[in-house]
Design a protein around this motif. Structure first.
Motif, short mmCIF file in Angstrom:
data_model
loop_
_atom_site.label_atom_id
_atom_site.label_comp_id
_atom_site.label_asym_id
_atom_site.label_seq_id
_atom_site.Cartn_x
_atom_site.Cartn_y
_atom_site.Cartn_z
N TRP A 45 0.81 -1.22 0.00
CA TRP A 45 0.00 0.00 0.00
C TRP A 45 0.85 1.27 0.00
O TRP A 45 0.34 2.34 -0.28
N GLU A 88 3.91 2.08 -4.04
CA GLU A 88 3.09 2.09 -5.27
C GLU A 88 3.69 3.11 -6.23
O GLU A 88 4.75 3.66 -5.99
N ARG A 89 2.99 3.35 -7.32
CA ARG A 89 3.56 4.13 -8.44
C ARG A 89 4.19 5.47 -8.03
O ARG A 89 5.25 5.84 -8.54
N ILE A 116 7.94 -1.89 -6.68
CA ILE A 116 6.49 -2.02 -6.49
C ILE A 116 6.23 -3.21 -5.57
O ILE A 116 6.74 -4.31 -5.80
N CYS A 144 3.88 -5.88 -4.86
CA CYS A 144 2.71 -6.55 -5.44
C CYS A 144 1.79 -7.06 -4.33
O CYS A 144 0.58 -6.91 -4.41
N MET A 160 -1.92 -8.32 -4.73
CA MET A 160 -2.54 -7.84 -5.97
C MET A 160 -2.89 -8.99 -6.91
O MET A 160 -2.19 -10.00 -6.97
N LEU A 216 -4.40 -6.00 -11.41
CA LEU A 216 -3.99 -4.83 -10.65
C LEU A 216 -2.50 -4.54 -10.84
O LEU A 216 -2.09 -3.39 -10.98
N LEU A 217 -1.69 -5.59 -10.83
CA LEU A 217 -0.25 -5.40 -11.03
C LEU A 217 0.02 -4.85 -12.43
O LEU A 217 0.86 -3.96 -12.60
N ASN A 266 -1.80 -2.91 -14.21
CA ASN A 266 -2.11 -1.49 -14.21
C ASN A 266 -1.06 -0.69 -13.43
O ASN A 266 -0.66 0.40 -13.86
N GLU A 267 -0.62 -1.23 -12.31
CA GLU A 267 0.35 -0.51 -11.47
C GLU A 267 1.68 -0.31 -12.19
O GLU A 267 2.28 0.77 -12.13
N GLU A 288 1.18 2.33 -14.94
CA GLU A 288 1.10 3.69 -14.40
C GLU A 288 2.46 4.17 -13.88
O GLU A 288 2.78 5.36 -13.98
N THR A 289 3.25 3.26 -13.34
CA THR A 289 4.59 3.63 -12.87
C THR A 289 5.47 4.04 -14.05
O THR A 289 6.23 5.02 -13.97
#
Length: 336
Positions: free
Chosen positions: A31, A34-35, A50, A52, A55, A59-60, A62-63, A66-67
């Motif tokens: 939590w 993250e990115r 990151i 994980c 996740m 979700l991973l 997308n993360e 986005e990163t």
């Protein structure tokens, strides 16, 4: 970087391995890592990772995407070896061309290291004993993190200083080894580099960075805390092996003791297998962490923190934290 010439010289193997300016990794904190924080650390010359955690592959996916929008610098992904969809998560990392994958939480299952190396990524492993470290490095691990019990989150039974003395003379000449656990100042970084470490990993020091999305209540709890407030959880039933977790003492730590008793009773009844029991414990931590980090419930949530928490007094930008650590290390080395 010439202003940190002594430190960067000792970090050379680590920076070459990571592709960064400084061999300073951020420990994967669910939590928190993250990115936003990950990209800030990488952009500042360190190595963001990151977390994980629990996740899903979606979700991973997308993360990571986005990163990558926030940094063009190298970063890694930490995967928990007991995750039921581990190989699907590895496939997500492959699609994104992740350069480094950290395997944590236990011995990597058969085929996982090969699956990561198949798409060209470097594998970073953890090991609580020297014998296991050698086995994992022989089995394809490209680098090792040794993490002492002073760290936050899941911990082993031995202190960082003892692990460093045991592992580094045996491994540092031929392998890339990072030291973690209880590191809050650059003077400690200098010491471990001189012992042969290729770099260091810090988590707690970055948890309350300006770029950390952690709730203001979470950060204030860290700023108020002393080293002795970060305590290790207690295992209540030997039949349910639970990796100890270090966190700031609150109602949440007491609730975890009750949760262990609950899961142990279900295990005794035969309703679940050991693997499922341990996953329930992990899911408990994921939920408890979210309550503290995201919702700001610092009474009932989990405030995972290392003993270096007593050195945190204010919110600082990631770039300032890294610069301060490097300056302290360089000054310490200059005095030698």
């Amino acid at each position: 970087m010439s202003q940190y010439s002594k430190t960067t010289s000792l970090m050379r193997r680590g920076t070459d391995f990571l592709g960064t300016d400084y061999a300073i990794l951020c420990g994967a904190m669910s939590w928190v890592s993250e990115r936003t924080l990950v990209s800030a650390i990488s952009n500042a010359g360190g190595f963001g990772v990151i977390a994980c955690g629990a996740m899903t592959p979606e979700l991973l996916d997308n993360e990571i995407a986005e990163t990558k929008k926030l940094t063009a610098k190298p970063f890694g992904v930490n995967l928990i070896t007991m995750h039921p969809q581990l190989f699907d998560l590895i496939e997500v990392c492959a699609r994104h061309g992740v350069s480094h994958v950290v395997l944590a939480g236990g011995i990597p299952p058969k085929g996982s290291v090969d699956a990561i190396k198949a798409f060209g990524a470097k594998v970073i492993v953890f090991a609580p004993t020297l014998a296991l470290a050698k086995k994992l490095l022989r089995g394809g691990g490209d680098a090792l993190v040794i993490e002492g019990m002073e760290a936050g989150g899941h911990i082993g039974p031995v202190s960082t200083s003892v692990l460093a003395q045991e592992f580094l003379p045996e491994l540092a000449e031929d392998h890339v080894v990072f030291v973690a656990g209880g590191i809050g100042r650059g003077q400690a970084i200098a010491g471990y580099l001189e012992m042969g470490a290729a770099g260091v990993q810090l988590g707690t020091r970055f948890a309350c960075a300006a770029e950390s999305i952690a709730h203001a209540n979470f950060k204030k709890a860290f700023f108020r805390a002393n080293a002795r407030d970060a305590v290790s959880s207690v295992q209540v039933d030997a039949r349910l092996p639970v990796i100890p977790v270090r966190a700031l003492k609150n109602k949440g730590t007491e609730e975890f003791t009750a949760k262990q008793r609950e899961v142990a009773a279900i295990l005794d009844s035969g309703a679940i297998e050991m693997g499922e029991a341990q996953l329930q414990i992990e899911h408990y931590w994921a939920g408890a962490l979210r309550r503290a980090v995201v919702d700001g419930d610092v009474e009932n949530g989990s405030l995972m923190a290392g003993q270096s928490v007593g050195m945190l007094k204010e919110e600082e930008p990631v770039a300032d934290i890294i610069a301060k650590l490097m300056t302290q290390s360089e000054a310490a080395l200059a005095r030698r």
